[in-house]
Design an enzyme around this catalytic site. Structure first.
Site, short mmCIF file in Angstrom:
data_model
loop_
_atom_site.label_atom_id
_atom_site.label_comp_id
_atom_site.label_asym_id
_atom_site.label_seq_id
_atom_site.Cartn_x
_atom_site.Cartn_y
_atom_site.Cartn_z
CG ASP A 64 -9.35 2.60 -0.78
OD1 ASP A 64 -8.39 2.38 -1.54
OD2 ASP A 64 -9.26 2.59 0.46
CG ASP A 123 -2.29 0.52 0.93
OD1 ASP A 123 -2.44 1.21 -0.08
OD2 ASP A 123 -3.22 0.25 1.73
C1 GLA Z 1 -5.91 1.47 1.58
C2 GLA Z 1 -6.07 0.49 0.43
C3 GLA Z 1 -7.19 -0.47 0.75
C4 GLA Z 1 -6.89 -1.20 2.05
C5 GLA Z 1 -6.66 -0.20 3.17
C6 GLA Z 1 -6.13 -0.89 4.41
O1 GLA Z 1 -7.02 2.29 1.69
O2 GLA Z 1 -6.31 1.15 -0.77
O3 GLA Z 1 -7.35 -1.39 -0.29
O4 GLA Z 1 -5.77 -2.01 1.88
O5 GLA Z 1 -5.70 0.78 2.79
O6 GLA Z 1 -5.84 0.01 5.44
#
Ligand code: GLA
Length: 871
Positions: free
Chosen positions: A527, A470
Site C-alpha cells: 500500500d 483485493d
Molecule cells: C488493501 C488495499 C488497499 C485498500 C484497502 C481497503 O490494503 O491494498 O488499496 O483497498 O485494502 O481495505
C-alpha cells in the site's frame, strides 16, 4: 503500431487523444448524434395503419406535395434511411434500434417526431447521423425528470433508486445516452472509430406538469435547469437545444395551466443566456381536428400521424438553423471518441479515475460519492480523461442477504448500489467497486471467497464497469493466485458484462504468473501512504528493482493494453507540497501507471486540480504506443526515465530525489536520439528551444524534477530498449540450472546477492564452499520460472554466521507464490550455528517456485540452489 492505435479508446473523454485521433481520422467525419428526449409526445403516438383518416398511410396517400413520398420504398414498404440510425429506449417496446424508418414511435405501429426530424438532419448533414431517443410517458419534470440543480445547489438530496423518486428518469435518460455513446459500434453499422459529436438535443413532452399546481408553477424554472444540467452532464456547454411546445388542443386550448406550460417553453428562447443556443417551436399550428383522428383520443395530438410529421420537421429545421447560427459564430461542440467495434481491449491505455480509499478509507457514503461524481464533471476531470469512479472497501453490509447476495451498508448507501451506479453513469463516468478474494475484505466485511459467481453477477446487475479485487485473507483459500483469478475471470465472463478486473494483491508477481490472462492491471507494490518516500518506494516496484531482478530494469516489458503495472493509487493532493504532488504525478505518468486519484476532490485546491488534469502530462501516460517508461540513469539520488511515444518523440523525466541541488543532464544517446532536437516542457506547455546532443535541467532542488518531450513530432519512432529474452529468466535446458544463473521474475523484500553471501563474501556452509548460491537477508522472497521443465529442486541451506546470536530464520520453498499456501519444503526455525539442511524435492511440472527466507533481520544462504531437468 497501427493495430494498437486503432483498437484504442473505449468510452472515453480523452481530449488530447481525441485530438490525435481527429488528426489521424480526419478523412472520416465524426458521427453526428442528436438526442430526442421527453415524455409521451416525444415517444410518439401517430398511428401508422390504424383507423381511417390521419394515419401515416392516409397522410402519404393524400400527400399532394410529394413531400412524404420517400417515406415508402420502391416496394411500397416503409422506407429505411441508409444514413440515419436510431436507438430508442422507452418502457413500451424497450430498446429498438436500426435504420430510421416509420415504427420508432411509442410502439412499433406508431411514429413520433423522430421520423421527420431524422429526415431533416439526415438531408442536411449527410455522412452518418444517429438519433438517440430516450423517452418515458406520463412523467413530469417536477418529479421524474427533475434535474439535479433544480432540487438544490448540491443536487439530489438522496440518490433516486426507483420510479417516482425525484430525478429517477433524469438519471436514466443520461445513463441511457451514455450507454449508447459508449457502444456506438453496436448501433452504427460500419462505425470505424471516427468519433462522434453530440450535435443537438430536442425536447418534447406531454401534459404531466400541468396536473398539479405546484409542478405547474415550478415549470419554467425546472426547464431552465434541465437545459443547463443536460449540457453540463454531457460536457457540451452550448449544445443546441430545441423544444417543441406541449400542444393539446391547438389554438383552442385555453386551459390556464396548459397555457402556462406553453408560455414557459416559449420563454426559453428569450433568456439572454439561451440566445442562439435554444430555440422553441410553437406546435399549435400542427394540431389536427378530432374528426381527422385515426383514434378517438383527444391527447397525444389525437394520435394523428401528420401532427407528428410536422412537429418532427419543424424541430429538425429549428435545429439546423440553430446549428448554422453557431457555426457562423464559431461555436464548436467537442468531438469524442469510442473504440472501434473490433477493439479487443477493455483498457487500451492505463485506466484513469478516482478511488475512495486514499481520501476517505472506510468513511464513504452515498452523498460523498455523489459529490465526487459531480466534481469529476464540474472540475473538468472527466473531460480530461478521468473515467472511473471506484468505491473502495466498506460499502457493503456486514451480512449477506438471505439469498447469499452482497448488499449495501444500509446507513451509508440507503438506496442500494445500483442507484450509485446509475448516478455515476448519468455523469458519463464508469462505475468501479471493491471486493476481496478472501472470505473477508481487508476491513473484515464479507469477501467473495466461495461467492464468486453470485457476486460478479450482482456487480453486473448493478452496472459495474470495474472491479478492484483485493487479497486480504486469500491465503486461506488454498488457491494459487492464477487459480483464484481464473475463477473470477470466468465468473465475470459468465455475466456477459465487460468489467475491468484490477488485481490488488500487494504486488505478488502478477506480471509473472499471468495476471494478464485474467485481469487488466495488477498491483506491483504494497500500500502507498501519503509520504514521498512511500511514493518513491511504490514507483520503484514498477520502474526499478523493487519487485524484479535488476536485469529487467523495471517492469516495462510486461506493460501494454490490458496489462498495466499498478504501483498503487495516487496520493497527489495528500503529500506535503506541490513539488511532491507533481513529481508523484510525473512518475505515474511516465510509468504508464493506472491513474486513480485519491484526494478528497471536495477540498481540492486549484493547484492540485491543475496537476491531475495537466493535459500534456496525462497525455504521456495515455500515449497510444503504450510503452512504459524505463530508467536510463540512476546515481546519487538522481534518476532519468525515458518513455518513447507514438508521435516520434520521447518523454524524459529528470528527477532529483536527494537533498542537494543538482543539475541533471540527459544525453540524447541515452534516449535513442542524436543531433539537434527540440525540447518542450510538459508542465509549462512551452517549447524550450533546440538542443544539441543533450539537455541539462538546471538547479533542481530536493524532489524537484523536469518532465520534457524531446524530438520532432512525425519523426520515425524512437526505439525502446530490448526486452530480456525468456531464456534468461526461464529454466530452458535439460540437466542442471543454477537459479542464480537465471533472473527471478518477482521479488519481495531484500534482493538476494547472487553467488555470494548477503555481505558479498564467498558462501560457506558447514565446511563446504559454494561458488553458486544466494545470500539473503530476511525477508526475501524470489519467484523463479521453471516453466514445467524441471524435475527436482536441490539446495543446501544454513543461517549465515553474521546473523545475530539466537536469532531465528526459516527457509521455505513454495509452489509459485504465497497465496496457494503450498509448501514444498520447510526448514522450520533455524538458529545461527544449526547444521546445514539439504533440500531435494520434487518440482515436476511446476511453472514457478518461490524461495522464501523469513526472520527478523537475519541472514541466510541458499547453497547451490538448482533444478535438475530430464527433459
Ligand atoms: C488493501 C488495499 C488497499 C485498500 C484497502 C481497503 O490494503 O491494498 O488499496 O483497498 O485494502 O481495505
Amino acid at each position: 503500431m497501427n493495430t494498437q492505435i486503432n483498437s484504442c479508446f473505449k468510452n472515453s473523454f480523452f481530449f488530447l487523444i481525441t485530438l490525435f485521433f481527429a488528426l489521424k481520422a480526419s478523412a472520416q467525419e465524426p458521427i453526428k448524434v442528436f438526442i430526442l428526449a421527453g415524455q409521451s409526445n416525444m415517444q410518439g403516438h401517430g398511428e401508422m395503419e390504424k383507423g381511417e383518416k390521419g394515419n401515416l398511410n392516409w397522410v402519404v396517400n393524400n400527400d399532394k406535395t410529394g413531400k412524404y413520398k420517400n417515406l415508402r420504398d420502391a416496394n411500397g414498404e416503409w422506407a429505411k434511411r441508409d444514413d440515419v440510425y436510431i436507438h430508442a429506449t422507452d418502457k413500451f417496446d424497450s430498446i429498438k434500434s436500426g435504420k430510421l424508418s416509420a415504427g420508432y414511435g411509442a410502439y412499433a405501429t406508431t411514429i413520433g417526431p423522430e421520423l421527420e426530424f431524422g429526415r431533416v438532419v439526415g438531408d442536411q448533414y449527410g455522412n452518418k447521423v444517429l438519433l438517440i431517443k430516450t423517452t418515458w410517458g406520463g412523467k413530469s419534470i417536477n418529479v421524474d425528470f427533475r434535474p439535479p440543480s433544480s432540487v438544490s445547489d448540491s443536487g439530489y438530496v438522496s440518490l433516486p433508486s426507483k420510479p417516482k423518486d425525484t430525478g429517477y428518469y433524469y438519471v436514466k435518460m443520461l445513463s441511457n445516452i451514455y450507454e449508447v455513446l459508449d457502444n456506438l459500434h453496436d448501433y452504427v453499422p460500419d462505425y470505424n472509430g471516427e468519433g462522434y459529436e453530440i450535435s443537438g438535443f430536442a425536447w418534447h413532452q406531454g401534459w404531466n406538469d400541468r396536473v398539479n399546481k405546484e409542478a405547474n408553477k415550478a415549470y419554467e424554472e425546472n426547464l431552465v435547469h434541465l437545459i443547463k444540467d443536460v449540457r453540463s452532464d454531457l460536457g457540451t456547454p452550448t449544445l443546441p437545444f430545441v423544444i417543441a411546445t406541449t400542444g393539446m388542443k391547438g389554438w383552442e386550448d385555453k386551459d390556464p395551466r396548459a397555457l402556462s406550460i406553453m408560455n414557459a417553453q416559449l420563454a426559453m428562447a428569450n433568456y439572454p443566456e439561451f440566445k442562439d443556443n435554444v430555440s422553441v417551436v410553437d406546435t399549435r399550428d400542427f394540431y389536427k381536428e378530432r374528426a381527422d383522428s385515426p383514434a378517438n383520443q383527444f391527447y397525444h395530438w389525437n394520435r394523428n400521424a401528420e401532427s407528428y410529421l410536422l412537429i418532427g420537421e419543424s424541430l429538425g429545421k429549428a435545429m439546423v438553423d440553430l446549428k448554422a447560427k453557431q457555426t457562423a459564430s464559431n461555436v464548436i461542440q467537442p468531438i469524442r471518441n469510442v473504440a472501434r467495434y473490433d477493439s479487443d481491449f477493455l483498457t487500451p491505455t492505463p485506466p484513469v479515475g478516482w478511488n475512495s480509499w486514499n481520501a476517505f478509507e472506510k468513511d464513504i457514503d452515498e452523498n460523498k460519492i455523489k459529490q465526487i461524481a459531480d466534481i469529476m464533471v464540474s472540475s473538468g476531470m472527466r473531460d480530461a480523461g478521468y473515467k472511473f469512479l471506484v468505491l473502495d472497501d466498506a460499502w457493503m453490509a456486514a451480512e449477506r442477504n438471505e439469498n447469499g447476495q452482497l448488499v449495501a451498508d444500509s446507513i451509508k448507501f440507503p438506496n442500494g448500489m445500483k442507484a450509485v451506479g446509475d448516478y455515476i453513469h448519468s455523469k458519463g463516468l464508469k462505475y468501479g467497486i471493491y471486493e476481496c478474494r478472501g472470505d473477508l475484505t481487508c476491513q473484515n466485511l464479507p469477501g467473495s471467497f466461495e461467492h464468486e459467481e453470485i457476486d460478479m453477477q450482482s456487480f453486473a446487475d448493478w452496472g459495474v464497469d470495474y472491479i478492484k479485487l483485493d487479497a486480504c485473507f486469500a491465503k486461506k483459500n488454498g488457491r494459487l493466485s492464477s487459480e483464484d483469478f481464473d475463477v473470477y475471470h470466468k465468473a465475470i465472463l459468465k455475466t456477459g458484462r465487460p468489467m475491468v478486473l484490477s488485481i490488488s494483491d500487494f504486488g505478488s508477481g502478477a506480471w509473472a504468473w499471468g495476471g494478464k490472462n485474467y485481469g487488466e492491471l495488477w498491483r506491483t507494490s504494497g500500500d502507498i501512504f501519503p509520504r514521498i518516500q512511500s511514493v518513491y518506494r511504490c514507483a520503484e516496484t514498477s520502474g526499478g528493482n523493487g519487485a524484479i531482478h535488476p536485469a529487467f530494469n523495471g517492469l516495462w516489458q510486461f506493460a501494454g493494453p490490458d496489462s498495466w503495472n499498478d504501483p498503487d493509487m495516487l496520493q497527489v493532493g495528500n503529500l506535503k507540497s506541490i513539488t511532491e504532488d507533481k513529481v508523484h504525478f510525473s512518475l505515474w505518468s511516465i510509468l504508464a501507471a493506472p491513474i486513480m486519484a485519491g484526494n478528497d476532490l471536495r477540498e481540492m485546491s486549484d493547484e492540485v486540480k491543475n496537476i491531475i488534469t495537466a493535459k500534456e502530462v496525462l497525455a504521456i501516460n495515455q500515449d497510444p504506443r503504450t510503452h512504459q517508461g524505463y530508467r536510463v540513469y540512476e546515481k546519487d539520488s538522481i534518476e532519468i526515465y525515458n518513455k518513447p511515444l507514438s508521435d516520434g518523440t520521447t518523454a524524459v523525466l529528470m528527477l532529483n530525489k536527494g537533498e542537494k541541488i543538482a543539475d541533471i543532464t540527459v544525453l540524447w544517446e541515452q534516449i535513442g536520439l542524436a543531433g539537434k532536437q527540440p525540447v518542450r516542457d510538459l508542465w509549462l506547455e512551452k517549447d524550450l528551444g533546440e538542443f544539441n546532443e543533450s539537455f541539462t535541467a538546471k538547479k533542481l532542488g530536493k524532489h524537484e524534477h523536469l518532465l520534457i518531450k524531446v524530438g520532432t513530432i512525425g519523426s520515425p519512432l524512437v526505439a525502446g530498449p530490448t526486452p530480456i529474452t525468456e531464456d534468461k529468466y526461464t529454466v530452458s535446458k535439460s540437466g542442471t540450472t543454477y537459479l542464480s544463473d537465471i533472473y527471478y521474475m518477482a521479488k519481495k523484500g531484500n534482493a538476494p546477492v547472487e553467488d555470494k553471501t548477503f555481505h558479498g563474501e564467498k558462501i560457506k556452509i558447514g565446511r563446504k564452499k559454494f561458488s553458486k548460491g544466494l545470500g539473503v537477508k530476511s525477508n526475501a522472497e524470489m519467484m523463479y520460472r521453471l516453466n514445467g521443465r524441471a524435475d527436482r529442486f536441490q539446495a543446501t541451506v544454513q543461517m549465515d554466521r553474521s546473523s545475530p546470536k539466537d536469532s531465528i530464520g526459516r527457509f521455505q520453498v513454495m509452489v509459485e507464490e504465497k497465496f496457494g499456501g503450498r509448501v514444498l519444503f520447510d526448514s522450520g526455525k533455524m538458529k545461527r550455528g544449526d547444521k546445514p539442511v539439504e533440500i531435494d524435492i520434487d518440482v515436476k511440472d511446476l511453472e514457478f517456485i518461490l524461495l522464501d527466507f523469513s526472520g527478523k533481520k537475519v541472514f541466510g544462504n541458499w547453497g547451490d540452489p538448482k533444478v535438475i531437468s530430464n527433459k
